[in-house]
Design a protein around this motif. Structure first.
Motif, PDB file in Angstrom:
ATOM      1  N   GLU A  13       0.824  -1.221   0.000  1.00 35.59           N
ATOM      2  CA  GLU A  13       0.000   0.000   0.000  1.00 35.59           C
ATOM      3  C   GLU A  13       0.850   1.260   0.000  1.00 35.59           C
ATOM      4  N   PHE A  79       8.847 -12.327  19.249  1.00 44.34           N
ATOM      5  CA  PHE A  79       8.156 -13.043  20.324  1.00 44.34           C
ATOM      6  C   PHE A  79       9.156 -13.817  21.179  1.00 44.34           C
ATOM      7  N   ASN A  93       2.883 -19.982   6.692  1.00 43.48           N
ATOM      8  CA  ASN A  93       2.730 -19.097   5.535  1.00 43.48           C
ATOM      9  C   ASN A  93       2.162 -17.747   5.984  1.00 43.48           C
ATOM     10  N   ARG A  94       1.735 -16.933   5.030  1.00 42.49           N
ATOM     11  CA  ARG A  94       1.258 -15.581   5.340  1.00 42.49           C
ATOM     12  C   ARG A  94      -0.011 -15.582   6.178  1.00 42.49           C
ATOM     13  N   GLY A  96      -0.434 -17.811   8.593  1.00 41.91           N
ATOM     14  CA  GLY A  96      -0.118 -18.501   9.838  1.00 41.91           C
ATOM     15  C   GLY A  96      -0.372 -19.994   9.756  1.00 41.91           C
ATOM     16  N   ARG A 136       4.752 -19.698  16.973  1.00 41.47           N
ATOM     17  CA  ARG A 136       5.373 -19.251  18.231  1.00 41.47           C
ATOM     18  C   ARG A 136       5.621 -20.445  19.152  1.00 41.47           C
TER      19      ARG A 136
ATOM     20  N   LYS B  51       7.868  -0.247  16.388  1.00 36.18           N
ATOM     21  CA  LYS B  51       8.585   0.754  15.604  1.00 36.18           C
ATOM     22  C   LYS B  51       7.585   1.568  14.787  1.00 36.18           C
ATOM     23  N   ARG B  63      11.113   2.826  18.146  1.00 32.50           N
ATOM     24  CA  ARG B  63       9.964   2.422  18.942  1.00 32.50           C
ATOM     25  C   ARG B  63       9.380   3.653  19.631  1.00 32.50           C
ATOM     26  N   TYR B 168      -1.275  -7.537  18.097  1.00 31.76           N
ATOM     27  CA  TYR B 168       0.114  -8.007  17.985  1.00 31.76           C
ATOM     28  C   TYR B 168       0.820  -7.912  19.336  1.00 31.76           C
ATOM     29  N   LEU B 171      -0.235 -10.565  21.739  1.00 31.10           N
ATOM     30  CA  LEU B 171       0.480 -11.822  21.438  1.00 31.10           C
ATOM     31  C   LEU B 171       1.878 -11.767  22.045  1.00 31.10           C
ATOM     32  N   GLN B 172       2.543 -10.627  21.875  1.00 33.11           N
ATOM     33  CA  GLN B 172       3.898 -10.484  22.420  1.00 33.11           C
ATOM     34  C   GLN B 172       3.891 -10.639  23.936  1.00 33.11           C
ATOM     35  N   ALA B 175      -0.586 -13.431  25.439  1.00 31.71           N
ATOM     36  CA  ALA B 175      -2.003 -13.780  25.363  1.00 31.71           C
ATOM     37  C   ALA B 175      -2.266 -14.564  24.082  1.00 31.71           C
ATOM     38  N   GLY B 189      -6.981  -0.776   8.840  1.00 27.47           N
ATOM     39  CA  GLY B 189      -5.575  -0.464   9.121  1.00 27.47           C
ATOM     40  C   GLY B 189      -4.677  -0.825   7.947  1.00 27.47           C
ATOM     41  N   TYR B 190      -3.396  -0.596   8.136  1.00 22.28           N
ATOM     42  CA  TYR B 190      -2.435  -0.884   7.073  1.00 22.28           C
ATOM     43  C   TYR B 190      -2.317  -2.390   6.845  1.00 22.28           C
ATOM     44  N   ALA B 191      -2.156  -2.763   5.581  1.00 26.31           N
ATOM     45  CA  ALA B 191      -2.030  -4.179   5.214  1.00 26.31           C
ATOM     46  C   ALA B 191      -0.853  -4.839   5.931  1.00 26.31           C
ATOM     47  N   VAL B 192       0.238  -4.088   6.134  1.00 27.08           N
ATOM     48  CA  VAL B 192       1.409  -4.717   6.756  1.00 27.08           C
ATOM     49  C   VAL B 192       1.147  -5.055   8.232  1.00 27.08           C
ATOM     50  N   LYS B 196       1.084  -8.967   9.840  1.00 25.49           N
ATOM     51  CA  LYS B 196       1.834  -9.408  11.026  1.00 25.49           C
ATOM     52  C   LYS B 196       1.019 -10.372  11.875  1.00 25.49           C
ATOM     53  N   ARG B 198      -1.794 -11.928  10.972  1.00 36.68           N
ATOM     54  CA  ARG B 198      -2.216 -13.093  10.184  1.00 36.68           C
ATOM     55  C   ARG B 198      -1.137 -14.166  10.230  1.00 36.68           C
ATOM     56  N   ARG B 199       0.109 -13.740  10.024  1.00 36.05           N
ATOM     57  CA  ARG B 199       1.228 -14.697  10.075  1.00 36.05           C
ATOM     58  C   ARG B 199       1.292 -15.391  11.425  1.00 36.05           C
ATOM     59  N   ALA B 200       0.875 -14.649  12.453  1.00 35.78           N
ATOM     60  CA  ALA B 200       0.885 -15.226  13.802  1.00 35.78           C
ATOM     61  C   ALA B 200      -0.353 -16.087  14.031  1.00 35.78           C
ATOM     62  N   GLY B 201      -1.154 -16.265  12.971  1.00 33.48           N
ATOM     63  CA  GLY B 201      -2.277 -17.188  13.062  1.00 33.48           C
ATOM     64  C   GLY B 201      -3.570 -16.580  13.567  1.00 33.48           C
TER      65      GLY B 201
END
Ligand code: FAD
Ligand code: SF4
Ligand code: SF4
Lengths: 139, 368
Positions: A13, A79, A93-94, A96, A136, B51, B63, B168, B171-172, B175, B189-192, B196, B198-201
């Motif tokens: 974006e 983490f 993957n992207r 999770g 994690r 950050k 940060r 996020y 999670l850190q 929780a 919000g921003y896709a990035v 983050k 999503r990758r963490a599930g």
């Protein structure tokens, strides 16, 4: 493909952000003006140092090195607990979703880290474009 | 502290906008006091462990809490007075009523900058008052300032940047975040930031809402449902989750009480978070000598708060008799940088909303 790791930027974006450009010591990333432009990577200039990976506030940059049948994928990781080199973790993957077990080949910090770790997993080359993180650890 | 203090410039709020205003005003030689109700300066930045976006001049890549420390250190170095634990409870012309550590006194200034930030919105549904239901900002204060995890299994409401970032950070903090519920058809919000988590599930369910929260004495279960085209819950789509925490990240509203009390004129702007004080290109409100900067002038980002603060600080210093041609140039440069920050698909809407506020000010000023 290249035998050194190169940056892969997944920043889709137009957002007001450019630490990737500032972090790169080789001028391989260009955002320019206005600051909302998307970053452009000049592959030829990228040494795979990982400074941009740790600097990116979006955690949107990865390193990929492809060689033979394997690939090494490096991603930013913030983490606890940390994996150790030699541990076998679950690559994801992207979304999770698990993509299988993968050995950790590097765990490091760089000058731009300020706490962010760079984790490198060895994965089958076919998964080089899929693996973007690890599950994690609960220890 | 005596009963009546006097200074050139008083700044209410020690977040990025207030500290930046103070530094800019101080640089002109003006005497500056910053009043903040917290035990340390920094505002929202103090609890941001991620950050930041932006450019180098806006401390991007650092940060948030480190940016707060840097700004506060710069203020101390340059002789800005930082009053922490000090609440401005009222404004009477150019005088602030202040309570600090149990003592009430006044602070009179030639010019005042309001940089009070914003407050979190709530969302009402059956069970929303149960302990365990809280603002995402409150959860962030728990985990990042007090190092307390207020819940182990969490649902987040709102997929704007705050909801995504706090998910996020939860999670850190250890929780389990079961998912993010978003009423809109798209992630705000921003896709990035979304990528983050999503990758963490963590799944993000757009076109979904919270129906109710249940529990005996505290939160135990939350029921969500999918929404149809008209925003109505689709019968049969309900899903219940056993959770001990529900976080609401459903927007922020400018904290404008002091501006209302001072008699500022306002305009409503949904995009800027609610009623915002009309202000000039110099961030001056319709009350002469009273300036605004940061989220109180429209909810945005730390980078824009820093630039608005700079602009307001310089303009306030000029109002207080510390103006110069160099200062005018710096104001113009700050405006340029604000324009650049407000470009792109996320920023341009806000740019138009701001221009509307300034046009409102100009209409008021012309009719005066
Ligand atoms: C979860 C989250 C993540 C964010 N991430 C980013 C990011 O990555 N990049 C970015 O640019 N921005 C980010 N932001 C936004 C940014 O933090 C805010 O836009 C910015 O802090 C606004 O600055 P401010 O100075 O206007 O207000 P604040 O930072 O809110 O500061 C206002 C201060 O004034 C004090 N105050 C208010 N009223 C009074 C009174 N009457 N008397 C005394 N003191 C008073 C408050 O207690 C507070 O300390 C994020 C925000 C949140 C919530
Ligand atoms: S990996 Fe290093 S060289 Fe390559 S783009 Fe990133 S900072 Fe530049
Ligand atoms: S630093 Fe990261 S998020 Fe920011 S522009 Fe570069 S790639 Fe995108």
């Amino acid at each position: 493909m290249e035998r050194r790791p190169v940056a892969v930027i997944e920043c889709p974006e137009e957002i007001p952000c450019n630490p990737c450009e500032t972090a790169c010591p080789h001028g391989a990333i260009r955002v320019g003006k206005p600051i909302t432009r998307r970053p452009e990577l000049d592959l030829a200039k990228c040494t795979g140092c990982g400074l941009c990976v740790a600097a990116c506030p979006g955690l949107a940059i990865f390193l990929v090195k492809e060689e033979g049948d394997t690939a090494e994928v490096t991603f930013p990781y913030e983490f606890l607990s940390l994996p150790r080199v030699g541990d076998v973790v679950t690559a994801v993957n992207r979304d999770g979703e698990p993509l299988g077990a993968a050995p950790v080949v590097a765990v490091r910090q760089v000058r731009t880290s300020d706490g962010t770790w760079l984790i490198t997993l060895a994965v089958p080359r076919s998964l080089a474009d899929e693996v973007r993180g690890m599950r994690r650890l609960n220890r | 502290m005596a009963g009546a203090e006097v200074t050139d410039i008083a700044v209410v709020g020690g977040g990025p906008a207030g500290l930046s205003a103070a530094l800019a005003a101080r640089q002109t030689g003006a005497e500056v006091v910053v009043v903040d109700e917290n035990s340390a300066p920094g505002g929202q930045l103090r609890k941001q462990i991620h950050k930041f976006f932006g450019s180098k001049e806006h401390h991007a890549g650092q940060r948030g809490f480190r940016i707060a420390e840097e700004l506060a250190a710069a203020c101390r170095d340059r002789g800005v007075e930082l009053w922490t634990d000090a609440l401005a409870y009222g404004i009477f012309d150019h005088t602030l009523g202040i309570v600090r550590r149990g003592t009430a006194f006044t602070l009179t200034a030639r010019a005042i900058v309001l940089a009070t930030g914003a407050s979190e919105n709530a969302l009402a549904f059956p069970g929303w008052t149960l302990p365990g239901v809280m603002g995402a900002g409150a959860a962030q204060t728990f985990i990042n300032l007090h190092r307390v995890l207020p819940g182990r299994r969490v649902l987040m409401v709102g997929a704007g940047n705050v909801g995504l970032i706090v998910s996020y950070q939860l999670l850190q903090a250890g929780a389990e975040v079961l998912g993010v519920v978003e009423a809109a058809p798209r992630i705000g919000g921003y896709a990035v930031h979304a990528a983050k988590i999503r990758r963490a599930g963590v799944p993000i369910w757009t076109r979904h809402t919270v129906l109710r929260a249940d529990g005996r004495g505290q939160l135990e279960e939350v029921t969500i449902a999918a929404l149809d085209e008209n925003g109505r819950p689709i019968p049969g789509s309900e899903r219940a989750f056993a959770v001990d925490m529900l976080c609401l990240a459903v927007g922020l509203t400018p904290l404008t009480e002091l501006a209302w009390q001072a008699g500022c004129r306002f305009e409503y702007s949904a995009l800027l978070g609610g009623h915002v004080p009309l202000h000039s290109e110099d961030m001056e409100t319709t009350v002469p000598g009273l300036f605004v900067a940061g989220d109180v002038a429209g909810v945005e980002e730390a980078s824009t708060a820093l630039e608005e603060g700079r602009l307001a600080g310089l303009a306030a210093a000029a109002y207080a008799g510390h103006g110069s041609p160099a200062l005018e140039k710096e104001k113009a440069a700050a405006r340029e940088r604000l324009l650049a920050l407000r470009s792109g698909p996320f920023g341009s809407g806000r740019r138009h909303a701001y221009e509307e506020i300034v046009r409102g000010w100009l209409r008021w000023s012309g009719a005066r």
